[in-house]
Design a protein around this motif. Structure first.
Motif, mmCIF file in Angstrom:
data_model
loop_
_atom_site.group_PDB
_atom_site.id
_atom_site.type_symbol
_atom_site.label_atom_id
_atom_site.label_comp_id
_atom_site.label_asym_id
_atom_site.label_seq_id
_atom_site.Cartn_x
_atom_site.Cartn_y
_atom_site.Cartn_z
ATOM 1 N N THR A 1 39.695 56.905 53.633
ATOM 2 C CA THR A 1 39.576 56.073 54.919
ATOM 3 C C THR A 1 38.982 56.753 56.181
ATOM 4 N N VAL A 2 39.567 58.152 56.280
ATOM 5 C CA VAL A 2 39.007 58.755 57.236
ATOM 6 C C VAL A 2 37.895 59.775 57.117
ATOM 7 N N TYR A 3 37.676 59.989 55.849
ATOM 8 C CA TYR A 3 36.537 60.967 55.644
ATOM 9 C C TYR A 3 35.689 60.488 54.405
ATOM 10 N N PRO A 4 34.926 59.555 54.783
ATOM 11 C CA PRO A 4 33.965 58.915 53.610
ATOM 12 C C PRO A 4 33.212 59.828 52.741
ATOM 13 N N LYS A 5 32.997 59.489 51.314
ATOM 14 C CA LYS A 5 32.497 60.340 50.338
ATOM 15 C C LYS A 5 30.860 60.747 50.872
ATOM 16 N N ARG A 6 30.325 59.751 51.538
ATOM 17 C CA ARG A 6 29.025 59.967 51.881
ATOM 18 C C ARG A 6 28.790 61.214 52.748
ATOM 19 N N THR A 7 29.798 61.542 53.498
ATOM 20 C CA THR A 7 29.647 62.844 54.465
ATOM 21 C C THR A 7 30.587 63.809 54.343
ATOM 22 N N TYR A 8 31.538 63.520 53.528
ATOM 23 C CA TYR A 8 32.578 64.605 52.990
ATOM 24 C C TYR A 8 33.090 64.389 51.408
ATOM 25 N N PRO A 9 32.056 64.679 50.742
ATOM 26 C CA PRO A 9 32.078 64.376 49.096
ATOM 27 C C PRO A 9 32.873 65.597 48.360
ATOM 28 N N ARG A 10 32.920 66.640 49.151
ATOM 29 C CA ARG A 10 33.899 67.803 48.346
ATOM 30 C C ARG A 10 35.195 68.047 48.916
ATOM 31 N N VAL A 11 36.046 67.680 48.069
ATOM 32 C CA VAL A 11 37.604 67.825 48.539
ATOM 33 C C VAL A 11 38.047 68.978 47.910
ATOM 34 N N LEU A 12 38.618 69.943 48.769
ATOM 35 C CA LEU A 12 39.710 71.068 48.205
ATOM 36 C C LEU A 12 41.017 70.632 48.254
ATOM 37 N N VAL A 13 41.717 70.206 46.952
ATOM 38 C CA VAL A 13 43.042 69.716 47.052
ATOM 39 C C VAL A 13 44.158 70.893 46.746
ATOM 40 N N CYS A 14 44.806 71.328 47.937
ATOM 41 C CA CYS A 14 45.651 72.386 47.606
ATOM 42 C C CYS A 14 47.135 72.108 47.173
ATOM 43 N N CYS A 15 47.591 72.363 46.117
ATOM 44 C CA CYS A 15 48.690 71.876 45.531
ATOM 45 C C CYS A 15 49.736 73.019 45.603
#
Length: 261
Positions: free
Chosen positions: A44-58
């Motif tokens: 919702t806040v960071y659309p994939k067209r601008t922020y496609p690469r997500v680092l998921v820290c678990c």
């Protein structure tokens, strides 16, 4: 009536009822709904067209938010925070993002291992644990946004290795951060009074917002569309309605609430 921000004690009581015969939920159900809410919030806040690469820290699984007590002596606090991140990574991959999972200290419980396997089945890279933070630095350099599912409800100072190195690197990256339930390093009731926690741009509270998030100034969402009306009324949560079929609702426009009396 205003939305209630809840204490650790009330959160634990609600968790116990959700997992009991009253709520009748399983761990897997609740983690799936939580992870989906995490993914929806980030999207919702960071659309994939601008922020496609997500680092998921678990997180390692024993640092998680105090959701749901199991009917045995084992609590979901032992698995949920990192589990939420793994579920979110899978959904983000389905949404068209390119997630990478970073687990500085992987959890060992069966449910955690199964969630990690589900990510592997979708070809989501998982950075292996290491005392060397170079892999994390490389991942940060090739990411657009961070999903923080490291610590949560049960964080207790002092900050220990390897997290005393990991959290400053996340902050220094200047990447936008979305935190799950409570920002990593914050106390669930006292917030970031020690100054060791992350300062995310976005926070997704689960079930109900916690007292420690009252001073959070970024965009604040609520996820937890699974809470029965009976528990909402019993604990005076005054949960807002969720729009349409969304699993999240933004809280910025809702007045800051009363906390536990």
């Amino acid at each position: 009536m205003s939305l209630r921000y809840i204490s650790a004690r009330i959160s634990q009581q609600i968790d116990e009822e959700l997992m009991s015969s009253i709520g009748a939920f399983s761990i897997d159900q609740l983690m799936e709904l939580a992870g989906l809410a995490c993914a929806q919030t980030l999207a919702t806040v960071y659309p994939k067209r601008t922020y496609p690469r997500v680092l998921v820290c678990c997180g390692p699984g024993n640092q998680g938010v105090a959701w749901f007590a199991m009917l045995t002596t084992v609590r979901l606090t032992e698995v949920v925070e990192g589990g939420d991140g793994l579920v979110a990574a899978r959904h983000l991959g389905m949404f068209g993002y390119t997630p990478t999972v970073y687990m500085p200290k992987p959890g060992s419980k069966d449910i955690y291992q199964r969630l990690a396997k589900q990510c592997q089945n979708m070809d989501i890279p998982i950075i292996p644990p290491s005392n060397d933070v170079e892999d994390l630095k490389k991942a940060l350099a090739s990411s657009d946004v961070i999903l923080d599912a490291i610590f949560g409800f049960s964080f207790k100072p002092p900050m220990r290795a390897p997290f005393d190195t990991v959290l400053p690197l996340l902050s220094d990256s200047r990447l936008p951060i979305v935190s799950v339930d409570i920002p990593s390093g914050w106390d669930v009731e006292k917030g970031n009074e020690l100054g060791v926690g992350l300062n995310p741009n976005v926070l997704l509270s689960l079930t109900a917002p916690k007292e420690g998030s009252k001073d959070f100034t970024g965009r604040h969402f609520l996820g937890g569309r699974f809470v029965p009306k009976s528990l909402d009324a019993k604990y005076g949560l005054n949960l807002p309605p969720y729009p349409g079929f969304e699993q999240i609702v933004e809280l910025d426009s809702i007045p800051k609430p009363n906390t536990d009396i």
